[in-house]
Design a protein around this motif. Sequence first.
Motif, PDB file in Angstrom:
ATOM      1  N   HIS A 107     -65.315   3.589 -31.627  1.00 61.37           N
ATOM      2  CA  HIS A 107     -64.862   4.179 -32.929  1.00 61.37           C
ATOM      3  C   HIS A 107     -65.152   6.001 -33.166  1.00 61.37           C
ATOM      4  CE1 HIS A 107     -63.843   0.167 -34.835  1.00 61.37           C
ATOM      5  NE2 HIS A 107     -63.135   0.166 -33.589  1.00 61.37           N
ATOM      6  N   THR A 108     -63.588   6.384 -32.674  1.00 59.95           N
ATOM      7  CA  THR A 108     -63.805   8.495 -32.361  1.00 59.95           C
ATOM      8  C   THR A 108     -64.192   8.208 -33.817  1.00 59.95           C
ATOM      9  OG1 THR A 108     -63.820   8.130 -30.231  1.00 59.95           O
ATOM     10  CG2 THR A 108     -63.294  10.440 -31.553  1.00 59.95           C
ATOM     11  N   LEU A 109     -64.776   9.701 -34.402  1.00 59.31           N
ATOM     12  CA  LEU A 109     -64.421   9.852 -36.093  1.00 59.31           C
ATOM     13  C   LEU A 109     -63.955  11.096 -35.425  1.00 59.31           C
ATOM     14  CD1 LEU A 109     -67.980   9.377 -37.588  1.00 59.31           C
ATOM     15  CD2 LEU A 109     -65.224   8.136 -37.716  1.00 59.31           C
ATOM     16  N   ALA A 110     -62.563  11.681 -36.416  1.00 59.81           N
ATOM     17  CA  ALA A 110     -62.299  13.335 -36.676  1.00 59.81           C
ATOM     18  C   ALA A 110     -62.438  13.486 -37.715  1.00 59.81           C
ATOM     19  CB  ALA A 110     -60.781  13.281 -36.612  1.00 59.81           C
ATOM     20  N   VAL A 111     -64.050  14.273 -38.189  1.00 59.75           N
ATOM     21  CA  VAL A 111     -64.175  14.858 -39.718  1.00 59.75           C
ATOM     22  C   VAL A 111     -63.738  16.867 -39.771  1.00 59.75           C
ATOM     23  CG1 VAL A 111     -66.212  15.042 -40.939  1.00 59.75           C
ATOM     24  CG2 VAL A 111     -66.093  13.340 -39.256  1.00 59.75           C
ATOM     25  N   ASP A 112     -62.899  16.366 -40.876  1.00 60.75           N
ATOM     26  CA  ASP A 112     -62.280  17.948 -41.600  1.00 60.75           C
ATOM     27  C   ASP A 112     -64.558  19.015 -42.425  1.00 60.75           C
ATOM     28  OD1 ASP A 112     -60.019  20.107 -41.448  1.00 60.75           O
ATOM     29  OD2 ASP A 112     -61.344  20.077 -43.357  1.00 60.75           O
ATOM     30  N   PRO A 113     -64.458  19.884 -42.274  1.00 59.51           N
ATOM     31  CA  PRO A 113     -65.320  21.095 -42.774  1.00 59.51           C
ATOM     32  C   PRO A 113     -65.185  20.479 -44.539  1.00 59.51           C
ATOM     33  CG  PRO A 113     -64.813  21.860 -41.254  1.00 59.51           C
ATOM     34  CD  PRO A 113     -63.767  21.414 -40.767  1.00 59.51           C
ATOM     35  N   ASP A 114     -64.116  19.878 -44.708  1.00 59.13           N
ATOM     36  CA  ASP A 114     -63.716  19.226 -46.585  1.00 59.13           C
ATOM     37  C   ASP A 114     -63.786  18.867 -47.158  1.00 59.13           C
ATOM     38  OD1 ASP A 114     -61.825  17.859 -45.582  1.00 59.13           O
ATOM     39  OD2 ASP A 114     -59.933  19.400 -46.009  1.00 59.13           O
ATOM     40  N   GLY A 115     -64.339  17.330 -45.582  1.00 61.43           N
ATOM     41  CA  GLY A 115     -64.353  15.991 -46.356  1.00 61.43           C
ATOM     42  C   GLY A 115     -63.987  15.033 -45.388  1.00 61.43           C
ATOM     43  N   ARG A 116     -63.103  15.087 -45.354  1.00 64.02           N
ATOM     44  CA  ARG A 116     -61.279  14.004 -44.900  1.00 64.02           C
ATOM     45  C   ARG A 116     -61.987  13.365 -43.691  1.00 64.02           C
ATOM     46  NH1 ARG A 116     -55.850  17.286 -43.920  1.00 64.02           N
ATOM     47  NH2 ARG A 116     -57.881  18.474 -43.171  1.00 64.02           N
ATOM     48  N   VAL A 117     -61.998  12.247 -43.597  1.00 70.21           N
ATOM     49  CA  VAL A 117     -61.941  11.577 -41.985  1.00 70.21           C
ATOM     50  C   VAL A 117     -61.116  10.847 -41.563  1.00 70.21           C
ATOM     51  CG1 VAL A 117     -64.218   9.816 -41.040  1.00 70.21           C
ATOM     52  CG2 VAL A 117     -64.716  11.663 -43.058  1.00 70.21           C
ATOM     53  N   ARG A 118     -60.816  10.735 -40.365  1.00 73.46           N
ATOM     54  CA  ARG A 118     -60.320   9.469 -39.462  1.00 73.46           C
ATOM     55  C   ARG A 118     -60.818   8.212 -38.656  1.00 73.46           C
ATOM     56  NH1 ARG A 118     -54.237  13.425 -39.990  1.00 73.46           N
ATOM     57  NH2 ARG A 118     -53.634  13.358 -41.736  1.00 73.46           N
ATOM     58  N   VAL A 119     -60.451   7.391 -38.477  1.00 74.26           N
ATOM     59  CA  VAL A 119     -61.503   6.478 -37.689  1.00 74.26           C
ATOM     60  C   VAL A 119     -60.070   6.388 -35.789  1.00 74.26           C
ATOM     61  CG1 VAL A 119     -61.535   4.927 -38.687  1.00 74.26           C
ATOM     62  CG2 VAL A 119     -62.619   5.140 -37.082  1.00 74.26           C
ATOM     63  N   THR A 120     -60.251   6.552 -35.108  1.00 70.27           N
ATOM     64  CA  THR A 120     -59.279   6.020 -33.777  1.00 70.27           C
ATOM     65  C   THR A 120     -60.077   5.243 -34.038  1.00 70.27           C
ATOM     66  OG1 THR A 120     -59.021   8.581 -33.126  1.00 70.27           O
ATOM     67  CG2 THR A 120     -58.161   6.078 -32.088  1.00 70.27           C
ATOM     68  N   THR A 121     -59.242   3.821 -33.874  1.00 70.82           N
ATOM     69  CA  THR A 121     -60.154   2.271 -33.745  1.00 70.82           C
ATOM     70  C   THR A 121     -59.102   1.547 -32.592  1.00 70.82           C
ATOM     71  OG1 THR A 121     -58.176   1.530 -35.534  1.00 70.82           O
ATOM     72  CG2 THR A 121     -60.583   1.743 -35.938  1.00 70.82           C
ATOM     73  N   VAL A 122     -57.361   2.708 -31.936  1.00 68.38           N
ATOM     74  CA  VAL A 122     -56.951   2.160 -30.905  1.00 68.38           C
ATOM     75  C   VAL A 122     -57.878   2.618 -29.376  1.00 68.38           C
ATOM     76  CG1 VAL A 122     -54.801   1.827 -31.988  1.00 68.38           C
ATOM     77  CG2 VAL A 122     -55.428   4.286 -30.658  1.00 68.38           C
ATOM     78  N   GLY A 123     -57.829   1.877 -28.276  1.00 66.11           N
ATOM     79  CA  GLY A 123     -58.639   2.147 -26.807  1.00 66.11           C
ATOM     80  C   GLY A 123     -59.572   0.880 -26.317  1.00 66.11           C
TER      81      GLY A 123
END
Length: 465
Positions: free
Chosen positions: A378-394
């Motif tokens: 599950h890949t995490l995209a994390v922004d310096p402002d605190g936002r987080v998105r997780v990739t659950t496909v693949g």
Amino acid sequence: MRSAHTVAQVRAAEAPVLAATPEGALMKRAATGLATALAEFLGRVYGARVLLLVGAGNNGGDALHAGATLARRGASVDAVLLAPDRAHPGGLTAFRHAGGRVVDAPRGPYDVAVDGIVGIGAAGGLRPEAASLVASLEGTPFVAVDVPSGIDVDTGRVEGPHVRADLTVTFGTHKVGLLVDPAARACGVVHLVELGLDLPAPVVEALQEDDVRGLLPVPAPDAHKYTRGVVGVRAGSDRYRGAGALCVSGASTGLVGMVRYVPADAGSAVASLVQADHPEVVVGEGRVQAWVVGSGADDAAAEQLRAALADGVPVVLDADALGVVDRPLGVPAVLTPHAGELARMLGVERAEVEADQLRCAREAARRFDAVVLLKNRHTLAVDPDGRVRVTTVGPPWLATAGAGDVLAGLVGALLAAGLAPFDAASVGSWLHGAAAALASGGGPLTAPDVARAVPRTCARLLGEP
């Protein structure tokens, strides 16, 4: 069973959530949803053998009410009470009236065990008695109530014994631990039961098809190759020729108007390989809207990065380029480490990153003032402002050599097409995983397969034939 979530973004909130309706009504909805999911999981209810592991509080109450529903439909339902004096009174009464049996120990075999031990308010692993009980049921499929007992709900960590569920039936909203590894690995398939809650702001999101469709850069009717964006790639070396070519493959998937490739050396064999695979790619210096640097760069990484930063445009840093970063870069940036690379960047052991992925990715995003795309199951995209998105496909087949090089090029193309770094990283990761699933078809694949499947993935996403 697939998730029943119907809105675009999967939004994960930290516990607790806020109820908009009375507790009794919420428990009724939760228990009904749990019983329905259990019936679907079992395939049949009449004659099925079900074991409830019941802790104190509402989690145990949900399990007892759902067990009562199954018992009324002809299932044989046993319940082990781990805290008999604190079992949910209404749930226990309903369970007994429906013909459920309270037992001191499992009387298996069972078709399913329902984990109602602890809920979202618990911390740490299972206590010894519960851990021993769960271990005694090895081989029995587990369905977790809200979250698998023993995981850390708000961080995705796992510290000690815990339930490994085949199915997790969660209520109201997804929780962080259901999306973020290593805890997410214990959840199995996640099924959401809507409860009509007033929810706090999400701390983690998982993009769905509608989100990606809305973010995907689509050419305007009067677009030309320069208005669509030009991405530059500085990657590859004579030692790692394939990495440079694969990075270009990810960039040259049609999401920008043009791709430039600048080899580390004028006589580099990588340029010939790139041109043989991609005759549309322009080899040589020129203006770009974003750079991708580092894939297979070897000793040339520092110079490639210096040259890219001189243009003042957004950059994607992969592989060898990550090893030369020790401060913020001064331009919008996406860093694409795997766990080992992130560990070296933070000066910690790889095991620490793997055990606490969300915290480590957040720390790196703040330290380097860049979006961190932590590559994993599950890949995490994390922004310096605190936002987080997780990739659950693949699919698991995506764990293959060169896939990360393709991903870096793909993210760079989205940056050059005009997406902000956080969107480029999270959309690129989603497209990468979805393309892998399409290319795989359930079987093995290689990195070039992923790059070739990106245009078809976009076409399907946009509803084109």
